[in-house]
Design a protein around this motif. Sequence first.
Motif, mmCIF file in Angstrom:
data_model
loop_
_atom_site.group_PDB
_atom_site.id
_atom_site.type_symbol
_atom_site.label_atom_id
_atom_site.label_comp_id
_atom_site.label_asym_id
_atom_site.label_seq_id
_atom_site.Cartn_x
_atom_site.Cartn_y
_atom_site.Cartn_z
ATOM 1 N N ILE A 22 23.198 -38.993 7.248
ATOM 2 C CA ILE A 22 22.898 -38.614 5.856
ATOM 3 C C ILE A 22 21.421 -38.901 5.572
ATOM 4 O O ILE A 22 20.922 -39.996 5.853
ATOM 5 C CB ILE A 22 23.755 -39.429 4.846
ATOM 6 C CG1 ILE A 22 25.243 -39.274 5.141
ATOM 7 C CG2 ILE A 22 23.398 -39.060 3.408
ATOM 8 C CD1 ILE A 22 25.912 -38.056 4.591
ATOM 9 N N MET A 23 20.730 -37.905 5.021
ATOM 10 C CA MET A 23 19.352 -38.111 4.552
ATOM 11 C C MET A 23 19.435 -38.340 3.047
ATOM 12 O O MET A 23 19.568 -37.398 2.273
ATOM 13 C CB MET A 23 18.501 -36.878 4.878
ATOM 14 C CG MET A 23 17.067 -37.002 4.440
ATOM 15 S SD MET A 23 16.188 -38.359 5.217
ATOM 16 C CE MET A 23 15.712 -37.608 6.771
ATOM 17 N N PHE A 24 19.409 -39.606 2.638
ATOM 18 C CA PHE A 24 19.630 -39.949 1.239
ATOM 19 C C PHE A 24 18.378 -39.686 0.417
ATOM 20 O O PHE A 24 17.280 -40.093 0.783
ATOM 21 C CB PHE A 24 20.016 -41.432 1.128
ATOM 22 C CG PHE A 24 20.545 -41.808 -0.225
ATOM 23 C CD1 PHE A 24 21.880 -41.610 -0.543
ATOM 24 C CD2 PHE A 24 19.704 -42.358 -1.188
ATOM 25 C CE1 PHE A 24 22.367 -41.945 -1.798
ATOM 26 C CE2 PHE A 24 20.193 -42.696 -2.439
ATOM 27 C CZ PHE A 24 21.521 -42.486 -2.746
ATOM 28 N N LYS A 25 18.541 -38.990 -0.699
ATOM 29 C CA LYS A 25 17.433 -38.708 -1.627
ATOM 30 C C LYS A 25 17.471 -39.769 -2.725
ATOM 31 O O LYS A 25 18.341 -39.724 -3.607
ATOM 32 C CB LYS A 25 17.596 -37.322 -2.263
ATOM 33 C CG LYS A 25 17.756 -36.200 -1.260
ATOM 34 C CD LYS A 25 16.420 -35.735 -0.750
ATOM 35 C CE LYS A 25 16.596 -34.492 0.099
ATOM 36 N NZ LYS A 25 15.420 -34.199 0.905
ATOM 37 N N ARG A 62 24.287 -42.372 -11.071
ATOM 38 C CA ARG A 62 22.917 -41.873 -11.288
ATOM 39 C C ARG A 62 22.877 -40.726 -12.282
ATOM 40 O O ARG A 62 21.824 -40.407 -12.827
ATOM 41 C CB ARG A 62 22.269 -41.506 -9.946
ATOM 42 C CG ARG A 62 21.947 -42.732 -9.100
ATOM 43 C CD ARG A 62 21.262 -42.364 -7.800
ATOM 44 N NE ARG A 62 22.081 -41.532 -6.943
ATOM 45 C CZ ARG A 62 23.036 -41.985 -6.131
ATOM 46 N NH1 ARG A 62 23.282 -43.269 -6.049
ATOM 47 N NH2 ARG A 62 23.728 -41.153 -5.391
ATOM 48 N N LEU A 124 22.101 -35.237 -8.156
ATOM 49 C CA LEU A 124 21.991 -34.387 -6.963
ATOM 50 C C LEU A 124 23.268 -33.576 -6.746
ATOM 51 O O LEU A 124 24.369 -34.094 -6.899
ATOM 52 C CB LEU A 124 21.719 -35.302 -5.768
ATOM 53 C CG LEU A 124 21.509 -34.650 -4.413
ATOM 54 C CD1 LEU A 124 20.394 -35.369 -3.647
ATOM 55 C CD2 LEU A 124 22.793 -34.647 -3.581
ATOM 56 N N ALA A 126 25.318 -31.756 -3.878
ATOM 57 C CA ALA A 126 25.471 -31.609 -2.424
ATOM 58 C C ALA A 126 26.561 -30.561 -2.185
ATOM 59 O O ALA A 126 26.312 -29.371 -2.358
ATOM 60 C CB ALA A 126 25.756 -32.968 -1.792
HETATM 61 P P1 AMP Z 1 28.865 -33.724 -3.708
HETATM 62 O O1 AMP Z 1 30.141 -34.049 -4.427
HETATM 63 O O2 AMP Z 1 29.022 -33.496 -2.247
HETATM 64 O O3 AMP Z 1 28.107 -32.598 -4.405
HETATM 65 O O4 AMP Z 1 27.960 -35.016 -3.795
HETATM 66 C C1 AMP Z 1 27.259 -35.308 -4.941
HETATM 67 C C2 AMP Z 1 27.254 -36.791 -5.255
HETATM 68 O O5 AMP Z 1 26.954 -37.576 -4.114
HETATM 69 C C3 AMP Z 1 26.185 -37.088 -6.280
HETATM 70 O O6 AMP Z 1 26.676 -38.070 -7.189
HETATM 71 C C4 AMP Z 1 25.016 -37.589 -5.475
HETATM 72 O O7 AMP Z 1 24.348 -38.619 -6.148
HETATM 73 C C5 AMP Z 1 25.629 -38.097 -4.178
HETATM 74 N N1 AMP Z 1 24.918 -37.595 -2.969
HETATM 75 C C6 AMP Z 1 25.417 -36.746 -2.047
HETATM 76 N N2 AMP Z 1 24.542 -36.510 -1.068
HETATM 77 C C7 AMP Z 1 23.433 -37.217 -1.381
HETATM 78 C C8 AMP Z 1 22.133 -37.374 -0.763
HETATM 79 N N3 AMP Z 1 21.809 -36.754 0.382
HETATM 80 N N4 AMP Z 1 21.235 -38.161 -1.395
HETATM 81 C C9 AMP Z 1 21.557 -38.785 -2.557
HETATM 82 N N5 AMP Z 1 22.735 -38.691 -3.170
HETATM 83 C C10 AMP Z 1 23.679 -37.913 -2.605
#
Ligand code: AMP
Length: 176
Positions: A22-25, A62, A124, A126
């Motif tokens: 995972i590349m965390f932002k 967040r 974010l 994803a």
């Molecule tokens: P998703 O349900 O897959 O769209 O994931 C979105 C949630 O996971 C959000 O609350 C994001 O803060 C967190 N998240 C998922 N991937 C990342 C990432 N690469 N960097 C930071 N936060 C992420």
Amino acid sequence: MTISEAIDNTIREVPDFPKKGIMFKDITPILKDVDLSKQITEAFVSELGSMEIDAVVGIESRGFLFGMALAHSLGVPFCMVRKKGKLPGDTIEHAYDLEYGQAIIEMHKDALEKDWNVLVHDDLLATGGTACAAAELINKLEANVIGFAFLVELSFLKGKDRLENYSNNIVSLKTY
Ligand code: AMP
């Protein structure tokens, strides 16, 4: 510099967090930058201000940060979507699939009024699973999802396709 460039220049990428691959932002350097944080809220308002938004829903945790600032700027209520077990009042819940296992999120039953137009916000986008689950909670309370707003979208994960089942108004300030 555009808001998209400013986010790109400021956000921190942390490889292999919280797990390998995972590349965390990380938005914490953005929160440290007062001017950029203000510009982000203003950019959301300029993209969304023409819409009839009755409330902003922010997703734990967040999504609370800019979600509350945005709700204040729009002059509308803010509502928290939290992980199961965190909200003290009467709640509704929705379970959704993660890569491994399931997650359950909740919202207070009295957080929204029937027929309100509600904006979903998170830091974010994803895969879109979390934002879709929040949209399901909004629909369970007989309110409408008027749109979605994110600081960052990881477009290669195609989350937008899933969100379009609820609304075509999807704002992302920076897309990767
Ligand atoms: P998703 O349900 O897959 O769209 O994931 C979105 C949630 O996971 C959000 O609350 C994001 O803060 C967190 N998240 C998922 N991937 C990342 C990432 N690469 N960097 C930071 N936060 C992420």
